[in-house]
Scaffold this active site. Sequence first.
Site, short mmCIF file in Angstrom:
data_model
loop_
_atom_site.label_atom_id
_atom_site.label_comp_id
_atom_site.label_asym_id
_atom_site.label_seq_id
_atom_site.Cartn_x
_atom_site.Cartn_y
_atom_site.Cartn_z
N ARG A 44 39.96 74.07 21.62
CA ARG A 44 39.43 72.78 22.02
C ARG A 44 40.51 72.02 22.78
O ARG A 44 41.69 72.36 22.71
CB ARG A 44 38.96 71.98 20.80
CG ARG A 44 40.00 71.88 19.72
CD ARG A 44 39.47 71.19 18.51
NE ARG A 44 39.30 69.77 18.78
CZ ARG A 44 38.85 68.90 17.88
NH1 ARG A 44 38.51 69.32 16.68
NH2 ARG A 44 38.73 67.64 18.17
N PRO A 84 45.87 67.27 26.13
CA PRO A 84 45.12 68.19 26.98
C PRO A 84 46.03 69.27 27.60
O PRO A 84 47.24 69.07 27.74
CB PRO A 84 44.54 67.28 28.08
CG PRO A 84 44.58 65.91 27.50
CD PRO A 84 45.76 65.88 26.57
N ASN A 85 45.43 70.38 27.96
CA ASN A 85 46.11 71.48 28.66
C ASN A 85 47.32 72.04 27.91
O ASN A 85 48.26 72.53 28.51
CB ASN A 85 46.56 71.04 30.07
CG ASN A 85 45.38 70.55 30.87
OD1 ASN A 85 44.29 71.16 30.81
ND2 ASN A 85 45.55 69.45 31.57
N ARG A 86 47.28 71.94 26.61
CA ARG A 86 48.35 72.48 25.75
C ARG A 86 49.69 71.79 25.97
O ARG A 86 50.73 72.30 25.54
CB ARG A 86 48.52 74.01 25.95
CG ARG A 86 47.29 74.83 25.52
CD ARG A 86 46.77 74.29 24.23
NE ARG A 86 45.67 75.02 23.63
CZ ARG A 86 44.47 74.47 23.38
NH1 ARG A 86 44.19 73.24 23.78
NH2 ARG A 86 43.56 75.13 22.73
N LEU A 87 49.70 70.65 26.65
CA LEU A 87 50.96 69.92 26.85
C LEU A 87 51.11 68.89 25.74
O LEU A 87 51.12 67.68 25.96
CB LEU A 87 50.99 69.27 28.25
CG LEU A 87 50.98 70.27 29.40
CD1 LEU A 87 51.13 69.56 30.74
CD2 LEU A 87 52.11 71.30 29.24
#
Length: 215
Positions: free
Chosen positions: A10, A191-194
Amino acid sequence: MAKNLHNYRRSYEKGSLLKSNVDANPLQQFRTWFFEAKESNDIGEVNAMTLTTIGIDGFPKGRVVLLKKYDEYGFYFYTNYNSEKGKSIAENNKVSLSFFWPVLERQVIIKGTVAKTSETESKNYFDSRPKGSRLGAIVSNQSEVIVNREVLEKNLKALEEKYETANIEKPSNWGGYVVSPVSIEFWQGRPNRLHDRILYTLDEGFNWNIDRLAP
Ligand SMILES: Cc1cc2nc3c(=O)[nH]c(=O)nc-3n(C[C@H](O)[C@H](O)[C@H](O)COP(=O)(O)O)c2cc1C
């Protein structure tokens, strides 16, 4: 039987964490996050945490225990001193505690050294527990192999009769531990694994240093 979970993921969008907006003291930051987790009303047991110890067999092991208090000395939980975790701690007092609060997309990881709480502290907490929990602590030789469940129930029944009116004394092998933190990491999903990761580390002068870690 194989089940591929590659698409279980997610996007985390609930918050952010910057060095400029965290508290200088990690216990104060923990207090804020713990309060927000409790207020979310969406986390069943907000004080459930994974305690990881290094076992006497050399393997690490994590299991859930309940945080019962935190203050300037650290994080408190209660257990059986003769349990597997108790024996592990007697050999190696370096442990970790971690919380995962999914609804807030947050994780906290504490590393620290653990010591037994005072007898008075343990006794006060023991005496505050409901009768069933106090008897349960006496009945269960936590982490020992038992032949079946009936043994526990039979022993509990006998104790219920014995202690119908008598005072239930805290067993000497039951009590608290307090984990004094040497580092605390706060993780906020992004978001975006950051993701945001802010790490507090205690230096030799007992000051907390704050760093940002790569996700
Ligand atoms: C939600 C939850 C809360 C728990 N709280 C405690 C606790 O506060 N103290 C405790 O000794 N065990 C607690 N347990 C049980 C432990 O996870 C574990 O089974 C037990 O302490 C024996 O661990 P050990 O054999 O590694 O010593 C809890 C388990 C769960 C799932």
